[in-house]
Scaffold this active site. Structure first.
Site, PDB file in Angstrom:
ATOM      1  N   ARG A  75      -1.768  -6.273  -8.348  1.00 50.09           N
ATOM      2  CA  ARG A  75      -0.616  -7.144  -8.106  1.00 50.09           C
ATOM      3  C   ARG A  75      -0.479  -8.203  -9.181  1.00 50.09           C
ATOM      4  NH1 ARG A  75      -2.704  -8.483  -2.232  1.00 50.09           N
ATOM      5  NH2 ARG A  75      -4.529  -8.494  -3.569  1.00 50.09           N
ATOM      6  N   LYS A  97     -17.113  -6.439   8.267  1.00 47.50           N
ATOM      7  CA  LYS A  97     -15.996  -7.352   7.972  1.00 47.50           C
ATOM      8  C   LYS A  97     -15.223  -7.821   9.208  1.00 47.50           C
ATOM      9  CE  LYS A  97     -13.923  -7.068   3.362  1.00 47.50           C
ATOM     10  NZ  LYS A  97     -12.786  -6.463   2.646  1.00 47.50           N
ATOM     11  N   HIS A 151       0.847  -1.210   0.000  1.00 48.27           N
ATOM     12  CA  HIS A 151       0.000   0.000   0.000  1.00 48.27           C
ATOM     13  C   HIS A 151       0.880   1.257   0.000  1.00 48.27           C
ATOM     14  CE1 HIS A 151      -3.055  -2.714   2.210  1.00 48.27           C
ATOM     15  NE2 HIS A 151      -3.541  -2.494   1.002  1.00 48.27           N
ATOM     16  N   SER A 163      -2.860  -7.953   2.863  1.00 49.67           N
ATOM     17  CA  SER A 163      -3.191  -7.736   4.277  1.00 49.67           C
ATOM     18  C   SER A 163      -3.589  -9.055   4.932  1.00 49.67           C
ATOM     19  CB  SER A 163      -4.343  -6.744   4.408  1.00 49.67           C
ATOM     20  OG  SER A 163      -3.963  -5.491   3.923  1.00 49.67           O
TER      21      SER A 163
HETATM   22  O1  PNS Z   1      -8.594  -2.894   0.312  1.00 55.36           O
HETATM   23  P1  PNS Z   1      -9.816  -3.495  -0.321  1.00 55.36           P
HETATM   24  O2  PNS Z   1     -10.649  -4.239   0.704  1.00 55.36           O
HETATM   25  O3  PNS Z   1      -9.496  -4.326  -1.520  1.00 55.36           O
HETATM   26  O4  PNS Z   1     -10.685  -2.219  -0.824  1.00 55.36           O
HETATM   27  C1  PNS Z   1     -11.945  -2.396  -1.446  1.00 55.36           C
HETATM   28  C2  PNS Z   1     -12.690  -1.058  -1.554  1.00 55.36           C
HETATM   29  C3  PNS Z   1     -12.747  -0.384  -0.191  1.00 55.36           C
HETATM   30  C4  PNS Z   1     -11.978  -0.157  -2.526  1.00 55.36           C
HETATM   31  C5  PNS Z   1     -14.113  -1.348  -2.094  1.00 55.36           C
HETATM   32  O5  PNS Z   1     -14.657  -2.440  -1.414  1.00 55.36           O
HETATM   33  C6  PNS Z   1     -15.061  -0.158  -1.924  1.00 55.36           C
HETATM   34  O6  PNS Z   1     -14.885   0.868  -2.531  1.00 55.36           O
HETATM   35  N1  PNS Z   1     -16.054  -0.354  -1.050  1.00 55.36           N
HETATM   36  C7  PNS Z   1     -17.048   0.663  -0.733  1.00 55.36           C
HETATM   37  C8  PNS Z   1     -18.409   0.243  -1.308  1.00 55.36           C
HETATM   38  C9  PNS Z   1     -18.414   0.516  -2.805  1.00 55.36           C
HETATM   39  O7  PNS Z   1     -18.403   1.643  -3.236  1.00 55.36           O
HETATM   40  N2  PNS Z   1     -18.372  -0.583  -3.612  1.00 55.36           N
HETATM   41  C10 PNS Z   1     -18.196  -0.451  -5.070  1.00 55.36           C
HETATM   42  C11 PNS Z   1     -19.431  -0.777  -5.835  1.00 55.36           C
HETATM   43  S1  PNS Z   1     -19.599  -2.532  -5.953  1.00 55.36           S
END
Ligand code: PNS
Length: 166
Positions: free
Chosen positions: A90, A41, A17, A129
């Site tokens: 990645r 979560k 990150h 993570s």
């Molecule tokens: O670090 P991560 O868990 O891969 O991040 C995922 C994240 C936070 C970018 C994604 O889950 C997100 O934006 N969640 C908020 C809800 C949302 O807007 N979802 C997208 C439409 S499906």
């Protein structure tokens, strides 16, 4: 002024990150790292803890700001007048998931939120993570995955869990 948001769970933030944050902060004038308040979560770190970790780790980057958000990213982006999201890739396995989210966000925001991808530096391509948490839960060495102060906080969390304090 070019501004972007780098959203994620950051539970915990890893060197992968940080690599994306540093590189994105060189491309954009302002980068907002937005931590998802994902209550469902059951994260290892609370959203406040994750924000504090990111703030400490990025304190040498003056154009990086750390915030948190709940709900949809497109709403957070609209409220803060942000039109570009940054995500790290990645491997090809990330691509399918990321492509779907990027396209959903673009559609739902009527084209107002676009996503750009930075490919993770090769030395961090293996990092996630979840694997950091898995290694730490067995008291393994995570010093190559996260900064020292973060490793200490993670080990402390698992020690407290073992002792039934969390
Ligand atoms: O670090 P991560 O868990 O891969 O991040 C995922 C994240 C936070 C970018 C994604 O889950 C997100 O934006 N969640 C908020 C809800 C949302 O807007 N979802 C997208 C439409 S499906």
């Amino acid at each position: 002024m070019k501004r972007a948001v780098y959203p994620g769970s950051f539970d915990p933030m890893t060197f992968g990150h940080l690599d994306i944050i540093r590189r994105a902060s060189e491309i954009f004038d302002v980068l907002i790292v937005a931590v998802l308040n994902n209550k469902g979560k059951c994260p290892l770190f609370s959203v406040e803890e994750r924000v504090n970790i990111l703030r400490e780790a990025t304190k040498d980057l003056p154009n990086v700001y750390v915030d948190s958000f709940s709900g949809l990213l497109i709403n957070y982006a609209a409220e803060n007048n942000l039109h570009v999201a940054v995500r790290g890739l990645r491997a090809i396995s990330d691509f399918e998931y990321e492509l779907q989210i990027a396209q959903t966000n673009r559609k739902l925001s009527n084209g107002k939120l676009d996503t750009i991808f930075l490919t993770t530096s090769l030395e961090y391509a293996y990092l996630s993570s979840s694997s950091v948490k898995e290694i730490a839960s067995f008291n393994g060495d995570i010093s190559q995955c996260v900064p020292e102060f973060v490793a200490d906080l993670i080990h402390e969390k698992y020690k407290n869990k073992e002792q039934g304090n969390e």
